[in-house]
Design a protein around this motif. Sequence first.
Motif, PDB file in Angstrom:
ATOM      1  N   SER A 105       9.483  -1.923  -9.279  1.00  0.00           N
ATOM      2  CA  SER A 105       9.765  -0.582  -9.808  1.00  0.00           C
ATOM      3  C   SER A 105       8.802   0.591  -8.885  1.00  0.00           C
ATOM      4  CB  SER A 105       9.657  -0.430 -11.287  1.00  0.00           C
ATOM      5  OG  SER A 105       9.510   0.816 -11.759  1.00  0.00           O
ATOM      6  N   LEU A 106       9.183   1.571  -8.465  1.00  0.00           N
ATOM      7  CA  LEU A 106       8.364   2.790  -7.942  1.00  0.00           C
ATOM      8  C   LEU A 106       7.766   3.550  -8.962  1.00  0.00           C
ATOM      9  CD1 LEU A 106      10.431   3.784  -4.749  1.00  0.00           C
ATOM     10  CD2 LEU A 106       8.329   2.169  -4.883  1.00  0.00           C
ATOM     11  N   THR A 107       8.173   3.441 -10.105  1.00  0.00           N
ATOM     12  CA  THR A 107       7.579   4.388 -11.355  1.00  0.00           C
ATOM     13  C   THR A 107       6.566   3.539 -12.117  1.00  0.00           C
ATOM     14  OG1 THR A 107       9.329   3.689 -12.755  1.00  0.00           O
ATOM     15  CG2 THR A 107       9.570   5.861 -11.491  1.00  0.00           C
ATOM     16  N   ASN A 108       6.765   2.415 -11.969  1.00  0.00           N
ATOM     17  CA  ASN A 108       5.853   1.214 -12.676  1.00  0.00           C
ATOM     18  C   ASN A 108       5.517  -0.142 -11.651  1.00  0.00           C
ATOM     19  OD1 ASN A 108       4.245  -0.354 -14.396  1.00  0.00           O
ATOM     20  ND2 ASN A 108       6.028  -0.813 -15.905  1.00  0.00           N
ATOM     21  N   PRO A 109       4.860  -0.034 -10.876  1.00  0.00           N
ATOM     22  CA  PRO A 109       4.609  -0.982  -9.798  1.00  0.00           C
ATOM     23  C   PRO A 109       4.273  -2.354 -10.177  1.00  0.00           C
ATOM     24  CG  PRO A 109       2.854   0.554  -9.404  1.00  0.00           C
ATOM     25  CD  PRO A 109       3.961   1.179 -10.671  1.00  0.00           C
ATOM     26  N   LYS A 110       3.799  -2.530 -11.529  1.00  0.00           N
ATOM     27  CA  LYS A 110       3.295  -3.718 -11.975  1.00  0.00           C
ATOM     28  C   LYS A 110       4.744  -4.358 -12.515  1.00  0.00           C
ATOM     29  CE  LYS A 110      -1.405  -2.235 -13.737  1.00  0.00           C
ATOM     30  NZ  LYS A 110      -2.267  -2.338 -14.825  1.00  0.00           N
ATOM     31  N   LYS A 111       5.591  -3.748 -12.602  1.00  0.00           N
ATOM     32  CA  LYS A 111       6.933  -4.331 -12.904  1.00  0.00           C
ATOM     33  C   LYS A 111       7.878  -4.768 -11.796  1.00  0.00           C
ATOM     34  CE  LYS A 111      11.241  -3.480 -15.523  1.00  0.00           C
ATOM     35  NZ  LYS A 111      12.185  -2.302 -16.083  1.00  0.00           N
ATOM     36  N   ILE A 112       7.664  -6.244 -11.665  1.00  0.00           N
ATOM     37  CA  ILE A 112       7.978  -6.847 -10.469  1.00  0.00           C
ATOM     38  C   ILE A 112       8.974  -7.793 -10.875  1.00  0.00           C
ATOM     39  CG2 ILE A 112       7.725  -8.242  -8.392  1.00  0.00           C
ATOM     40  CD1 ILE A 112       4.967  -6.749  -8.243  1.00  0.00           C
ATOM     41  N   LYS A 113      10.457  -8.097 -10.321  1.00  0.00           N
ATOM     42  CA  LYS A 113      11.340  -9.080 -10.612  1.00  0.00           C
ATOM     43  C   LYS A 113      11.703  -9.875  -9.202  1.00  0.00           C
ATOM     44  CE  LYS A 113      16.127  -9.775 -11.872  1.00  0.00           C
ATOM     45  NZ  LYS A 113      17.280  -9.099 -12.284  1.00  0.00           N
ATOM     46  N   PHE A 114      11.661 -10.912  -9.453  1.00  0.00           N
ATOM     47  CA  PHE A 114      11.908 -12.060  -8.149  1.00  0.00           C
ATOM     48  C   PHE A 114      13.245 -12.498  -8.365  1.00  0.00           C
ATOM     49  CE2 PHE A 114       7.007 -11.861  -8.419  1.00  0.00           C
ATOM     50  CZ  PHE A 114       6.800 -11.479  -7.242  1.00  0.00           C
ATOM     51  N   LYS A 173      -3.340   8.810   5.355  1.00  0.00           N
ATOM     52  CA  LYS A 173      -4.383   8.741   4.286  1.00  0.00           C
ATOM     53  C   LYS A 173      -4.027   7.554   3.045  1.00  0.00           C
ATOM     54  CE  LYS A 173      -6.788  13.090   4.971  1.00  0.00           C
ATOM     55  NZ  LYS A 173      -5.861  13.690   5.961  1.00  0.00           N
ATOM     56  N   ILE A 174      -4.829   6.883   2.903  1.00  0.00           N
ATOM     57  CA  ILE A 174      -4.590   5.800   1.754  1.00  0.00           C
ATOM     58  C   ILE A 174      -4.421   6.348   0.549  1.00  0.00           C
ATOM     59  CG2 ILE A 174      -5.151   3.426   1.009  1.00  0.00           C
ATOM     60  CD1 ILE A 174      -4.397   3.481   3.680  1.00  0.00           C
ATOM     61  N   ILE A 175      -3.200   6.348  -0.211  1.00  0.00           N
ATOM     62  CA  ILE A 175      -3.306   6.968  -1.591  1.00  0.00           C
ATOM     63  C   ILE A 175      -3.452   5.906  -2.679  1.00  0.00           C
ATOM     64  CG2 ILE A 175      -1.594   7.853  -3.110  1.00  0.00           C
ATOM     65  CD1 ILE A 175      -0.048   8.986  -0.871  1.00  0.00           C
ATOM     66  N   ASP A 176      -2.907   4.675  -2.297  1.00  0.00           N
ATOM     67  CA  ASP A 176      -3.126   3.485  -3.277  1.00  0.00           C
ATOM     68  C   ASP A 176      -3.147   2.204  -2.326  1.00  0.00           C
ATOM     69  OD1 ASP A 176      -3.538   1.653  -5.322  1.00  0.00           O
ATOM     70  OD2 ASP A 176      -2.097   2.761  -6.801  1.00  0.00           O
ATOM     71  N   LEU A 177      -4.274   1.630  -2.054  1.00  0.00           N
ATOM     72  CA  LEU A 177      -4.347   0.637  -1.312  1.00  0.00           C
ATOM     73  C   LEU A 177      -3.681  -0.670  -1.713  1.00  0.00           C
ATOM     74  CD1 LEU A 177      -5.359  -0.761   1.333  1.00  0.00           C
ATOM     75  CD2 LEU A 177      -7.369  -1.548   0.031  1.00  0.00           C
ATOM     76  N   LYS A 178      -3.750  -0.879  -3.037  1.00  0.00           N
ATOM     77  CA  LYS A 178      -2.974  -1.824  -3.761  1.00  0.00           C
ATOM     78  C   LYS A 178      -1.995  -1.482  -4.725  1.00  0.00           C
ATOM     79  CE  LYS A 178      -6.094  -5.773  -2.549  1.00  0.00           C
ATOM     80  NZ  LYS A 178      -7.058  -6.725  -3.093  1.00  0.00           N
ATOM     81  N   PHE A 179      -0.818  -0.629  -4.148  1.00  0.00           N
ATOM     82  CA  PHE A 179      -0.051   0.019  -5.094  1.00  0.00           C
ATOM     83  C   PHE A 179       0.693  -1.092  -5.822  1.00  0.00           C
ATOM     84  CE2 PHE A 179       4.510   1.133  -5.537  1.00  0.00           C
ATOM     85  CZ  PHE A 179       4.220   2.492  -6.331  1.00  0.00           C
ATOM     86  N   ALA A 180       1.013  -2.266  -5.199  1.00  0.00           N
ATOM     87  CA  ALA A 180       1.753  -3.227  -6.233  1.00  0.00           C
ATOM     88  C   ALA A 180       1.016  -4.575  -5.501  1.00  0.00           C
ATOM     89  CB  ALA A 180       3.310  -3.511  -5.648  1.00  0.00           C
ATOM     90  N   SER A 187       0.990  -1.175  -0.181  1.00  0.00           N
ATOM     91  CA  SER A 187       0.076   0.123  -0.161  1.00  0.00           C
ATOM     92  C   SER A 187       0.669   1.241  -0.083  1.00  0.00           C
ATOM     93  CB  SER A 187      -0.870  -0.036   1.259  1.00  0.00           C
ATOM     94  OG  SER A 187      -1.636  -0.968   1.145  1.00  0.00           O
ATOM     95  N   LYS A 188       0.258   2.336  -0.469  1.00  0.00           N
ATOM     96  CA  LYS A 188       1.022   3.604  -0.427  1.00  0.00           C
ATOM     97  C   LYS A 188       0.021   4.665   0.435  1.00  0.00           C
ATOM     98  CE  LYS A 188       2.996   6.971  -3.888  1.00  0.00           C
ATOM     99  NZ  LYS A 188       3.243   7.427  -5.219  1.00  0.00           N
ATOM    100  N   VAL A 189       0.708   5.285   1.144  1.00  0.00           N
ATOM    101  CA  VAL A 189      -0.075   5.927   2.323  1.00  0.00           C
ATOM    102  C   VAL A 189       0.585   7.311   2.316  1.00  0.00           C
ATOM    103  CG1 VAL A 189      -0.790   5.990   4.832  1.00  0.00           C
ATOM    104  CG2 VAL A 189      -0.629   3.777   3.355  1.00  0.00           C
ATOM    105  N   SER A 190      -0.227   8.495   2.474  1.00  0.00           N
ATOM    106  CA  SER A 190       0.268   9.722   2.713  1.00  0.00           C
ATOM    107  C   SER A 190       0.961   9.912   4.148  1.00  0.00           C
ATOM    108  CB  SER A 190      -0.891  10.938   2.742  1.00  0.00           C
ATOM    109  OG  SER A 190      -1.489  10.727   3.702  1.00  0.00           O
ATOM    110  N   PRO A 191       1.759  11.005   4.458  1.00  0.00           N
ATOM    111  CA  PRO A 191       2.431  11.072   5.651  1.00  0.00           C
ATOM    112  C   PRO A 191       1.399  11.205   6.862  1.00  0.00           C
ATOM    113  CG  PRO A 191       3.700  12.291   3.930  1.00  0.00           C
ATOM    114  CD  PRO A 191       2.233  11.871   3.422  1.00  0.00           C
ATOM    115  N   ASP A 192       0.318  11.675   6.469  1.00  0.00           N
ATOM    116  CA  ASP A 192      -0.675  11.872   7.527  1.00  0.00           C
ATOM    117  C   ASP A 192      -1.628  10.764   7.758  1.00  0.00           C
ATOM    118  OD1 ASP A 192      -1.899  12.431   5.174  1.00  0.00           O
ATOM    119  OD2 ASP A 192      -2.737  14.420   5.928  1.00  0.00           O
TER     120      ASP A 192
END
Length: 276
Positions: free
Chosen positions: A109-118, A74-81, A67-72
């Motif tokens: 990748s923080l610019t394209n979170p669908k791009k994941i390498k394992f 708030k949920i920005i993107d619950l399922k960022f990756a 998840s991506k969350v703001s510093p206060d």
Amino acid sequence: MKSLPGFFLFLLLTAFTSNAQIVSPIWQTERVLKVPESVLYDASLNCLFVSNVNGNPSEKNGKGFISKVSPDGKIIDLKFATGLNAPKGMAIYQNKLYVSDIDRLAEISLTNPKKIKFYEAPKAQFLNDVAISQNGVLYVSDSGTGRIYKLENGVFGIWGKVAPLAGPNGLLYEKGHLLIGTNDGIFSADPVSGKVEKLVSLSGGIDGLKAVGNGKYIVSDWKGKVQVVSATGQSVLFDTTDKKINAADLDYIPSKDVLLVPTFADNRVMAYKIKL
């Protein structure tokens, strides 16, 4: 965010102190996270990343997410990756988020979170926390085998210089050494020689491990206790064990005096203003 439950509201109204240390709750996320295990502040993006196990911590169910969350809070993107199993510890290097995932390390990748390498971890049982050196060498604890894994130059495997430890979990790279939180305390390992020495004696296990300077560290024990420890002693900041609120892999923002604590089964991240 939703209205505050009684316990959190009580803390807001009555900031508590311990040995001249002041802890004041300042916010909590909505309870929409799914077993949050680790929280990580990214200063460059001014946001938080939260790993969500979303199931059993050792279950390969493919439901884990970041998840991506703001510093206060708030949920920005619950399922960022998405597409993870049971993600836990995290570290960021060169715009990539590295996350432990039971028996593999995910590179997102923080610019394209669908791009994941394992990176598969041979013989791993329960990869847990992640730490990174100043030159980009990653270290990952395996609480199941007691081993430490290392990713360097694209190769991920057992870091053979350090013998198995008792329940290694929280990791921290500080001043050229890898600090390892275990069931017996905090150990310091030399990355070159592999020499290991104990810095802090402490029982109960160490999940989160962050430096606060002058040889002091904030640690959590997962059950709910958060304390400041050093070679000369320890002082409890707060303990939510009796409230059945976990304290998992925390983060600390020294420039803001803010402590971030994921509550695991309680499904929130809580933020505290602390003065040490």
